[in-house]
Design a protein around this motif. Sequence first.
Motif, PDB file in Angstrom:
ATOM      1  N   VAL A   1       0.865  -1.175   0.000  1.00  0.00           N
ATOM      2  CA  VAL A   1       0.000   0.000   0.000  1.00  0.00           C
ATOM      3  C   VAL A   1       0.901   1.224   0.000  1.00  0.00           C
ATOM      4  O   VAL A   1       1.813   1.338   0.824  1.00  0.00           O
ATOM      5  N   CYS A   2       0.646   2.137  -0.936  1.00  0.00           N
ATOM      6  CA  CYS A   2       1.496   3.322  -1.051  1.00  0.00           C
ATOM      7  C   CYS A   2       1.168   4.346   0.041  1.00  0.00           C
ATOM      8  O   CYS A   2       0.004   4.668   0.277  1.00  0.00           O
ATOM      9  N   ARG A   3       2.221   4.812   0.685  1.00  0.00           N
ATOM     10  CA  ARG A   3       2.080   5.842   1.726  1.00  0.00           C
ATOM     11  C   ARG A   3       2.698   7.157   1.273  1.00  0.00           C
ATOM     12  O   ARG A   3       2.954   8.036   2.093  1.00  0.00           O
ATOM     13  N   GLY A   4       2.983   7.273  -0.015  1.00  0.00           N
ATOM     14  CA  GLY A   4       3.581   8.511  -0.525  1.00  0.00           C
ATOM     15  C   GLY A   4       2.609   9.681  -0.386  1.00  0.00           C
ATOM     16  O   GLY A   4       1.413   9.486  -0.131  1.00  0.00           O
ATOM     17  N   THR A   5       3.128  10.878  -0.596  1.00  0.00           N
ATOM     18  CA  THR A   5       2.312  12.087  -0.374  1.00  0.00           C
ATOM     19  C   THR A   5       1.055  12.119  -1.238  1.00  0.00           C
ATOM     20  O   THR A   5      -0.046  12.366  -0.741  1.00  0.00           O
ATOM     21  N   ALA A   6       1.203  11.846  -2.530  1.00  0.00           N
ATOM     22  CA  ALA A   6       0.041  11.929  -3.431  1.00  0.00           C
ATOM     23  C   ALA A   6      -1.035  10.932  -3.008  1.00  0.00           C
ATOM     24  O   ALA A   6      -2.234  11.263  -2.988  1.00  0.00           O
ATOM     25  N   CYS A   7      -0.624   9.738  -2.653  1.00  0.00           N
ATOM     26  CA  CYS A   7      -1.596   8.724  -2.221  1.00  0.00           C
ATOM     27  C   CYS A   7      -2.194   9.100  -0.875  1.00  0.00           C
ATOM     28  O   CYS A   7      -3.388   8.920  -0.636  1.00  0.00           O
ATOM     29  N   HIS A   8      -1.355   9.654  -0.011  1.00  0.00           N
ATOM     30  CA  HIS A   8      -1.826  10.034   1.325  1.00  0.00           C
ATOM     31  C   HIS A   8      -2.939  11.081   1.239  1.00  0.00           C
ATOM     32  O   HIS A   8      -3.982  10.938   1.865  1.00  0.00           O
TER      33      HIS A   8
ATOM     34  N   ALA B   1       6.964   3.885   0.023  1.00  0.00           N
ATOM     35  CA  ALA B   1       6.983   5.352   0.027  1.00  0.00           C
ATOM     36  C   ALA B   1       6.291   5.937  -1.194  1.00  0.00           C
ATOM     37  O   ALA B   1       5.509   6.865  -1.098  1.00  0.00           O
ATOM     38  N   CYS B   2       6.549   5.415  -2.372  1.00  0.00           N
ATOM     39  CA  CYS B   2       5.919   5.895  -3.608  1.00  0.00           C
ATOM     40  C   CYS B   2       6.240   4.851  -4.667  1.00  0.00           C
ATOM     41  O   CYS B   2       7.371   4.397  -4.759  1.00  0.00           O
ATOM     42  N   ILE B   3       5.241   4.488  -5.449  1.00  0.00           N
ATOM     43  CA  ILE B   3       5.518   3.482  -6.483  1.00  0.00           C
ATOM     44  C   ILE B   3       5.658   4.110  -7.865  1.00  0.00           C
ATOM     45  O   ILE B   3       5.782   3.408  -8.862  1.00  0.00           O
ATOM     46  N   GLY B   4       5.611   5.448  -7.910  1.00  0.00           N
ATOM     47  CA  GLY B   4       5.917   6.140  -9.158  1.00  0.00           C
ATOM     48  C   GLY B   4       4.749   6.353 -10.099  1.00  0.00           C
ATOM     49  O   GLY B   4       4.940   6.760 -11.240  1.00  0.00           O
ATOM     50  N   VAL B   5       3.544   6.075  -9.650  1.00  0.00           N
ATOM     51  CA  VAL B   5       2.371   6.333 -10.497  1.00  0.00           C
ATOM     52  C   VAL B   5       1.390   7.213  -9.715  1.00  0.00           C
ATOM     53  O   VAL B   5       0.212   6.883  -9.573  1.00  0.00           O
ATOM     54  N   CYS B   6       1.916   8.341  -9.273  1.00  0.00           N
ATOM     55  CA  CYS B   6       1.154   9.236  -8.394  1.00  0.00           C
ATOM     56  C   CYS B   6      -0.153   9.714  -9.047  1.00  0.00           C
ATOM     57  O   CYS B   6      -1.125   9.997  -8.358  1.00  0.00           O
TER      58      CYS B   6
ATOM     59  N   PRO C   1      -5.162   7.086  -4.975  1.00  0.00           N
ATOM     60  CA  PRO C   1      -4.275   6.246  -4.160  1.00  0.00           C
ATOM     61  C   PRO C   1      -4.085   4.856  -4.784  1.00  0.00           C
ATOM     62  O   PRO C   1      -4.997   4.302  -5.383  1.00  0.00           O
ATOM     63  N   ASN C   2      -2.868   4.345  -4.597  1.00  0.00           N
ATOM     64  CA  ASN C   2      -2.501   3.085  -5.252  1.00  0.00           C
ATOM     65  C   ASN C   2      -2.181   1.974  -4.268  1.00  0.00           C
ATOM     66  O   ASN C   2      -1.657   2.236  -3.185  1.00  0.00           O
ATOM     67  N   ILE C   3      -2.434   0.760  -4.718  1.00  0.00           N
ATOM     68  CA  ILE C   3      -1.859  -0.388  -4.026  1.00  0.00           C
ATOM     69  C   ILE C   3      -1.317  -1.341  -5.086  1.00  0.00           C
ATOM     70  O   ILE C   3      -1.742  -1.311  -6.247  1.00  0.00           O
TER      71      ILE C   3
HETATM   72  S1  FES Z   1       2.677   8.710  -3.809  1.00  0.00           S
HETATM   73 FE1  FES Z   1       1.683   6.836  -4.222  1.00  0.00          FE
HETATM   74  S2  FES Z   1       2.373   6.402  -6.221  1.00  0.00           S
HETATM   75 FE2  FES Z   1       3.442   8.179  -5.711  1.00  0.00          FE
END
Ligand code: FES
Length: 162
Positions: A84-91, A125-130, A134-136
């Motif tokens: 599960v992505c916890r990056g900023t865009a997903c958050h 942290a981020c999977i690169g498809v912001c 939100p992504n998993i």
């Molecule tokens: S923050 Fe989730 S894919 Fe970049």
Amino acid sequence: MDNEEIIRGADLARIIAIVSEYSQQKWALIPLLQKIQSEFGYIPPQSIPIIAKNLRLFPSQVQGVISFYTQLYTQPRGRKVIRVCRGTACHVRGGKTILKLVKRHLDLEEGETSPDLEYTLETVACIGVCALAPNIVVADHVHGHMNPKKVAQLFRNREGRE
Ligand code: FES
């Protein structure tokens, strides 16, 4: 699954056979660890002293290498790894809720593997498809624009655990 159980009998014999292929070849530590992991799905901790003795290393040196490489594991992993992505865009687009729902569906916390070895839950942290946030990621397949309904669909087979 119990680690003690895993290395009994044929499994222990197999580990010893793999290790003996690399007898006293210190340079071969990483390929050896990779080979054991590819056969067992992880590196049984009980194999570490066997590896160390055979390569004339200290067990702490073998453990140190395993700890350094994030793709080497000393615990069994699920057949499907859920990230599960916890990056900023997903958050900012609800990633926290998605993580909460996935945890509830799988009855797992981060870093845990289900007892039937079907799932391992991780966060990244981020999977690169912001743009799809939100992504998993389920077994290396990205699922974008996640919402509660999609989470429920993905883990339908786990219904009844909520
Ligand atoms: S923050 Fe989730 S894919 Fe970049």
